[in-house]
Design a protein around this motif. Structure first.
Motif, short mmCIF file in Angstrom:
data_model
loop_
_atom_site.label_atom_id
_atom_site.label_comp_id
_atom_site.label_asym_id
_atom_site.label_seq_id
_atom_site.Cartn_x
_atom_site.Cartn_y
_atom_site.Cartn_z
N UNK A 285 6.10 0.49 -1.47
CA UNK A 285 5.28 1.32 -2.34
C UNK A 285 3.85 1.23 -1.86
N UNK A 286 2.94 1.12 -2.79
CA UNK A 286 1.52 0.98 -2.43
C UNK A 286 1.33 -0.35 -1.73
N UNK A 287 0.75 -0.32 -0.52
CA UNK A 287 0.47 -1.54 0.25
C UNK A 287 -1.03 -1.63 0.48
N UNK A 288 -1.55 -2.81 0.25
CA UNK A 288 -2.99 -3.05 0.42
C UNK A 288 -3.32 -3.14 1.90
N UNK A 289 -3.33 -1.99 2.54
CA UNK A 289 -3.62 -1.92 3.97
C UNK A 289 -4.98 -1.26 4.18
N UNK A 290 -5.52 -1.34 5.39
CA UNK A 290 -6.81 -0.70 5.64
C UNK A 290 -6.84 0.78 5.31
N UNK A 291 -5.70 1.44 5.32
CA UNK A 291 -5.64 2.85 4.92
C UNK A 291 -6.28 3.04 3.56
N UNK A 292 -6.02 2.08 2.66
CA UNK A 292 -6.56 2.15 1.31
C UNK A 292 -7.82 1.31 1.13
N UNK B 241 0.53 -6.37 3.26
CA UNK B 241 1.24 -6.09 4.51
C UNK B 241 2.12 -7.27 4.94
N UNK B 242 1.66 -8.48 4.67
CA UNK B 242 2.42 -9.67 5.05
C UNK B 242 3.75 -9.74 4.30
N UNK B 243 3.76 -9.30 3.04
CA UNK B 243 5.01 -9.30 2.28
C UNK B 243 6.02 -8.32 2.87
N UNK B 244 5.54 -7.17 3.31
CA UNK B 244 6.43 -6.20 3.96
C UNK B 244 6.95 -6.79 5.27
N UNK B 245 6.06 -7.40 6.03
CA UNK B 245 6.47 -8.02 7.30
C UNK B 245 7.49 -9.14 7.07
N UNK B 246 7.30 -9.93 6.03
CA UNK B 246 8.26 -10.99 5.71
C UNK B 246 9.64 -10.42 5.40
N UNK B 247 9.67 -9.31 4.67
CA UNK B 247 10.94 -8.67 4.36
C UNK B 247 11.62 -8.18 5.63
N UNK B 248 10.87 -7.55 6.51
CA UNK B 248 11.43 -7.06 7.77
C UNK B 248 11.92 -8.23 8.61
N UNK B 249 11.15 -9.32 8.68
CA UNK B 249 11.57 -10.50 9.45
C UNK B 249 12.87 -11.07 8.89
#
Length: 119
Positions: free
Chosen positions: A40-47, A86-94
């Motif tokens: 969903x909404x990710x706290x990335x530099x885009x935002x 972003x780290x939470x998304x990366x952890x899920x992918x890992x």
């Protein structure tokens, strides 16, 4: 969920989910896992960058960038009360790439802080 997104966006997401399920059926017997991750909404530099998309949205609504970011959890209905990192998304992918997830096939993994209320 087709609600409030530009025409084509939700439809493309639905098609991607179906494609991954179909590919999973075809490729799982060969040892290939196919899954999708739907943040969903990710706290990335885009935002978070004031000159980025988030800053432009804030300008369009006539609010400060910091106020826009502070109100995102309520605006998006995040049950967790905070945005995903972003780290939470990366952890899920890992995890999905690990052997611990070796029997997960054709699944969509939503990581949105509880935004979606139905599957």
């Amino acid at each position: 969920m087709p609600a409030g997104s530009p025409v084509g966006y939700a439809e493309a997401k639905a098609a991607l989910n179906q494609l991954s399920k179909r590919l999973s059926e075809e490729l799982a017997p060969r040892g290939v896992r196919v899954n999708t991750v739907s943040p969903g909404f990710v706290s990335s530099p885009l935002w978070t960058e004031p000159k980025g998309f988030g800053g432009k949205v804030a300008d369009a609504y006539g609010v400060s960038h910091s106020d826009l970011l502070a109100n995102i959890p309520a605006q998006f209905g995040l049950a967790s009360g905070r945005v995903t990192t972003p780290e939470e998304v990366a952890d899920l992918v890992a995890f999905l790439l690990s052997e611990r997830a070796a029997n997960i096939h054709g699944a969509d993994h939503v990581i949105d802080g509880g935004t979606l209320k139905a599957g």
